[in-house]
Motif scaffolding. Sequence first.
Motif, PDB file in Angstrom:
ATOM      1  N   ALA A  91       0.852  -1.186   0.000  1.00 16.38           N
ATOM      2  CA  ALA A  91       0.000   0.000   0.000  1.00 16.38           C
ATOM      3  C   ALA A  91       0.890   1.240   0.000  1.00 16.38           C
ATOM      4  N   ALA A  92       1.196   1.733  -1.181  1.00 19.49           N
ATOM      5  CA  ALA A  92       2.093   2.881  -1.289  1.00 19.49           C
ATOM      6  C   ALA A  92       1.958   3.535  -2.656  1.00 19.49           C
ATOM      7  N   THR A  93       2.398   4.767  -2.698  1.00 19.55           N
ATOM      8  CA  THR A  93       2.533   5.492  -3.956  1.00 19.55           C
ATOM      9  C   THR A  93       4.025   5.603  -4.220  1.00 19.55           C
ATOM     10  N   TYR A  94       4.445   5.178  -5.391  1.00 21.04           N
ATOM     11  CA  TYR A  94       5.859   5.216  -5.755  1.00 21.04           C
ATOM     12  C   TYR A  94       6.109   6.404  -6.658  1.00 21.04           C
ATOM     13  N   ILE A 151       5.506   6.988  -0.786  1.00 14.59           N
ATOM     14  CA  ILE A 151       4.558   7.450   0.221  1.00 14.59           C
ATOM     15  C   ILE A 151       3.791   6.224   0.709  1.00 14.59           C
ATOM     16  N   ALA A 152       4.213   5.678   1.835  1.00 15.66           N
ATOM     17  CA  ALA A 152       3.576   4.479   2.393  1.00 15.66           C
ATOM     18  C   ALA A 152       2.178   4.814   2.880  1.00 15.66           C
ATOM     19  N   GLY A 153       1.248   3.871   2.670  1.00 18.66           N
ATOM     20  CA  GLY A 153      -0.089   3.996   3.212  1.00 18.66           C
ATOM     21  C   GLY A 153      -1.096   4.692   2.315  1.00 18.66           C
ATOM     22  N   ILE A 154      -0.658   5.243   1.204  1.00 16.20           N
ATOM     23  CA  ILE A 154      -1.554   5.926   0.275  1.00 16.20           C
ATOM     24  C   ILE A 154      -1.373   5.306  -1.109  1.00 16.20           C
ATOM     25  N   ARG A 155      -2.479   4.826  -1.675  1.00 14.51           N
ATOM     26  CA  ARG A 155      -2.419   4.282  -3.039  1.00 14.51           C
ATOM     27  C   ARG A 155      -3.627   4.812  -3.802  1.00 14.51           C
ATOM     28  N   THR A 197      -9.177   5.458  -3.946  1.00 18.91           N
ATOM     29  CA  THR A 197      -7.984   5.773  -3.163  1.00 18.91           C
ATOM     30  C   THR A 197      -7.978   4.908  -1.912  1.00 18.91           C
ATOM     31  N   GLU A 198      -6.860   4.257  -1.666  1.00 18.42           N
ATOM     32  CA  GLU A 198      -6.687   3.441  -0.458  1.00 18.42           C
ATOM     33  C   GLU A 198      -5.850   4.224   0.545  1.00 18.42           C
ATOM     34  N   VAL A 199      -6.295   4.195   1.794  1.00 26.32           N
ATOM     35  CA  VAL A 199      -5.553   4.822   2.879  1.00 26.32           C
ATOM     36  C   VAL A 199      -5.407   3.783   3.987  1.00 26.32           C
ATOM     37  N   HIS A 200      -4.172   3.466   4.331  1.00 26.10           N
ATOM     38  CA  HIS A 200      -3.878   2.471   5.367  1.00 26.10           C
ATOM     39  C   HIS A 200      -3.240   3.197   6.544  1.00 26.10           C
ATOM     40  N   VAL A 201      -3.848   3.054   7.727  1.00 26.26           N
ATOM     41  CA  VAL A 201      -3.409   3.839   8.875  1.00 26.26           C
ATOM     42  C   VAL A 201      -3.133   2.989  10.107  1.00 26.26           C
TER      43      VAL A 201
END
Length: 91
Positions: free
Chosen positions: A31-34, A40-44, A50-54
């Motif tokens: 779960a990241a944006t490269y 950016i971990a946790g945002i895809r 949009t996925e947000v992992h917290v």
Amino acid sequence: MTERDRSEDIADAVLAIDGVVGLHGGMFGEAATYLPGRRIAGIRIGEDGTEVHVTLEFGVAVRETADNVRSTVAAMVDGPVHVTVEDIVRV
């Protein structure tokens, strides 16, 4: 200077929410944006939303905090927002 990506703005907004102590990359870091030279971990952000992992603080209301994350991010993106609480920690 590196151009700021929308995922970085989302990450900053999510981290400013009471009860959120961090972003989480998921079990395998998936779960990241490269971006060029950074991640950016946790945002895809994808075509299906949009996925947000917290990671949340122990003792906060999980559903309410996740709903707060969802509504905050929904104001910033088009499409659905999927929030996953990956961990709860004592701070």
